[in-house]
Design an enzyme around this catalytic site. Structure first.
Site, PDB file in Angstrom:
ATOM      1  N   TYR A 166       0.882  -1.063   0.012  1.00 39.12           N
ATOM      2  CA  TYR A 166       0.027  -0.004   0.014  1.00 39.12           C
ATOM      3  C   TYR A 166       0.825   1.360   0.025  1.00 39.12           C
ATOM      4  CZ  TYR A 166       1.167   0.602   4.840  1.00 39.12           C
ATOM      5  OH  TYR A 166       1.809   1.008   6.002  1.00 39.12           O
TER       6      TYR A 166
ATOM      7  N   PHE B 165       2.290   9.606   3.716  1.00 37.87           N
ATOM      8  CA  PHE B 165       2.860   9.594   5.067  1.00 37.87           C
ATOM      9  C   PHE B 165       3.369   8.045   5.182  1.00 37.87           C
ATOM     10  CE2 PHE B 165      -1.430   8.486   4.872  1.00 37.87           C
ATOM     11  CZ  PHE B 165      -1.724   7.288   5.671  1.00 37.87           C
ATOM     12  N   ASP B 166       3.273   7.119   4.336  1.00 36.71           N
ATOM     13  CA  ASP B 166       3.507   5.751   4.837  1.00 36.71           C
ATOM     14  C   ASP B 166       3.343   5.000   3.419  1.00 36.71           C
ATOM     15  OD1 ASP B 166       4.684   3.788   6.165  1.00 36.71           O
ATOM     16  OD2 ASP B 166       2.825   2.933   7.044  1.00 36.71           O
TER      17      ASP B 166
ATOM     18  N   ILE C 237      -6.811  -0.342  11.427  1.00 39.52           N
ATOM     19  CA  ILE C 237      -7.549   1.071  11.368  1.00 39.52           C
ATOM     20  C   ILE C 237      -9.043   0.560  10.916  1.00 39.52           C
ATOM     21  CG2 ILE C 237      -6.035   2.778  11.831  1.00 39.52           C
ATOM     22  CD1 ILE C 237      -6.581   3.498   8.897  1.00 39.52           C
TER      23      ILE C 237
ATOM     24  N   TYR D 229      -7.467   7.875  12.500  1.00 39.62           N
ATOM     25  CA  TYR D 229      -6.996   8.295  13.831  1.00 39.62           C
ATOM     26  C   TYR D 229      -7.481   9.415  14.643  1.00 39.62           C
ATOM     27  CZ  TYR D 229      -3.431   5.107  12.129  1.00 39.62           C
ATOM     28  OH  TYR D 229      -2.832   4.086  11.578  1.00 39.62           O
TER      29      TYR D 229
ATOM     30  N   PHE E   8      -5.590   5.148   1.183  1.00 45.70           N
ATOM     31  CA  PHE E   8      -4.778   3.763   0.848  1.00 45.70           C
ATOM     32  C   PHE E   8      -4.885   3.381  -0.465  1.00 45.70           C
ATOM     33  CE2 PHE E   8      -5.352   4.559   5.553  1.00 45.70           C
ATOM     34  CZ  PHE E   8      -4.152   4.243   5.975  1.00 45.70           C
TER      35      PHE E   8
END
Length: 565
Positions: free
Chosen positions: A52, A62-63, A82, A108, A125
């Site tokens: 992902y 961010f990731d 999540i 979050y 995502f």
């Protein structure tokens, strides 16, 4: 602390308090690539492995699992993800790509995650699903092709030879035996294979093809294998079983077609001629005698052929067909033979026994018809006339006197026909028919003859039409009664004291015509008379005088006297 750990921890601890009562309504799913085939979709409780990229709505990343070089693994629906991602992944297929947009209350929330994810952030995502499995999964087996005849299947302790293509669940190839041009060879049920492959090979037939899907916990598990197989990877094997055997196997003889009549079977020390097709257990041909249009000829039971063939050729009838399956320890063993037969190969021979004999064999005579009255029989030295058909032992016609338009003639013992046929013509009654089987050492031997294969056993169907008593050695003419008291006087027709060829010939022919004498049969009379005249014309002056003319018995007596002197 890594972001991956923070995601997992917060999703397990904080999110239940932050969830919207209807969170799924707020997750936006864009299925922008759906594979054509989807045999399985992600469900609650499944484990998944996926890559992902995580971004904010402005596109800032961010990731990313891609950046780490390791796909993400988790169980769906148990709070390890999540909530938005947990629900957004459900229903996905392997190789499907989704963009899952998760609002803050399903991500979050107002807390965010440190300085990585700000409060109230909407997250996107881009997910590529690589693998699905469940802890309750078994090995999935799908047979893609299976031979019609399958009387034996793989069991524990069997040794197998198979080809395979190995891929991950997403189709990524990690290994293939075909690129090495060699099968994978191993024992089954002794721990030499991953557990899933042990299960996948059980019950297979030689020549069968299977698709075997193995969940990670029955493959290489959490550790994976080197850099080739990642952790938590389901494996897919397309398997083609070439052959298998057990070290305790002996040869197997099947598919016998035995002639109705079989008076004799092969034994140790016999010389055999047979045709064969040689294949592996999957049906691939490695050799055939038919292509060479020549039988395979050898002694059996004496180590001239592989041990399994030595055994399989015993007890066979002429004309019989049989299938002989030979395990490698009775074939070419672990090393194989050249580039043709690989190591540890099971061999299958479909053989057709053309004929066989033993070097100690004599002729075999079977009487088909014999006249009721038979006062005299043919013997060595006799002149005979006969018809015959000559075949191989399997019935293949080679020659027939009927095709020549005339009967065959021979003097028995005159070495004008093969020895076995001469022996078969002896002792026959006029009008008798017999079958005479002649082994090659009494026929045309190892070299054969025109139209006759080497080392062939011949079968003659003979009918004796005529025979005459033979002549003693060296005689060309014999008297039926007493010869004239003054032979020269009788032969000198013009009474001039010398005899020319014309007088000699006229006298001999008259004796034959009147039944007083016989010329040696089966030869040209004029040629015989000419030779007789030449023998008597001792000074070669083309005439015979009284001193020169001698009967054969006189010549024999003079030779004995000279020997005594």
């Amino acid at each position: 602390m890594s972001l991956q750990f923070v995601i997992l921890f917060l999703s397990a601890v904080l999110l239940p308090a932050l969830c919207n009562p209807n969170p799924l309504d707020d997750v936006v799913i864009d299925r922008y690539f759906i594979p054509k085939t989807c045999p399985r979709e992600v469900q609650m409780g499944d484990s998944v492995r996926y890559d992902y990229n995580g971004t904010f709505t402005d596109g800032k990343k961010f990731d990313s699992s891609h950046d780490r070089g390791v796909a993400f693994t988790a169980v769906v629906g148990v709070g390890r993800l999540i909530t938005g991602v947990d629900r957004g992944i459900q229903g996905m297929c392997v190789n499907e790509r989704r963009r899952i947009t998760v609002p803050p209350h399903l991500a979050y929330g107002s807390l965010g995650v440190g300085n990585k994810i700000p409060p109230d952030a909407t997250l996107a995502f881009d997910v590529l699903l690589l693998d699905i499995w469940n802890e309750n999964d078994n090995v999935q087996i799908r047979t893609t092709s299976k031979p019609e005849g399958c009387n034996r299947t793989v069991q524990d302790s069997d040794f197998v030879r198979y080809h395979y293509n190995g891929t991950l669940l997403d189709g990524t190839v990690f290994d293939t035996s075909y690129s090495r041009l060699s099968t994978y060879d191993t024992y089954v049920g002794v721990g030499s294979l991953i557990k899933g492959m042990e299960v996948g090979l059980q019950g297979m037939c030689a020549g069968e093809r299977r698709n075997v899907v193995i969940p990670p916990f029955l493959a290489y598990g959490e550790k994976g294998y080197s850099t080739v197989i990642p952790p938590h990877a389901s494996l897919v094997f397309d398997v083609h079983l070439i052959d298998f055997h057990n070290p305790k196997d002996s040869i197997t003889v099947t598919d016998q077609i035995i002639p109705e009549t079989c008076s004799r079977k092969t034994g140790v020390g016999d010389f055999v001629r047979y045709h064969y097709n040689g294949t592996f257990m999957d049906g691939a041909v490695f050799d055939t005698s038919y292509q060479r249009n020549h039988t395979y000829d050898t002694y059996i039971g004496m180590g001239y052929v592989i041990a399994g063939m030595d055994q399989g050729l015993l007890g066979v009838c002429v004309g019989e067909r049989r299938k002989i399956v030979i395990p490698p320890h009775l074939g070419y063993g672990e090393r194989g033979a050249g580039d043709t037969i690989p190591g540890s190969a099971v061999l299958v021979f479909d053989i057709h026994m053309i004929d066989f004999h033993n070097p100690t064999d004599t002729i075999q005579v079977e009487t088909i018809f014999k006249p009721e009255t038979c006062n005299t029989t043919s013997r060595r030295g006799d002149y005979v006339k006969y018809h015959y058909n000559c075949t191989l032992m399997d019935g293949t016609m080679l020659f027939s006197s009927h095709d020549y338009g005339h009967v065959q003639e021979a003097i028995l013992g005159g070495n004008k026909v093969i020895e076995g046929l001469e022996l078969g013509l002896e002792g026959m009654c006029l009008g008798e028919r017999r079958l005479v089987t002649v082994p090659p050492h009494l026929a045309h031997g190892e070299s054969g003859a025109r139209g006759v294969p080497g080392s062939a056993v011949l079968v003659f169907d003979i009918e004796l039409l005529h025979f005459e008593e033979g002549f003693p050695d060296g005689y060309m003419f014999v008297w039926k009664g007493d010869s004239p008291s003054d032979l020269f006087e009788a032969m000198d027709l013009n009474k001039d004291g010398e005899m020319l060829l014309e007088e000699f010939s006229s006298f001999i022919k008259t004796q034959v015509a009147e039944g007083k004498g016989r010329l040696i049969p089966g030869q040209d009379p004029d040629k015989i008379i000419f030779d007789m005249f030449g023998n008597q014309d001792r000074n070669n002056d083309n005439k015979i005088t009284p001193d020169e003319l001698k009967l054969k018995e006189q010549e024999d007596r003079e030779k004995i006297q000279h020997t005594e002197l």
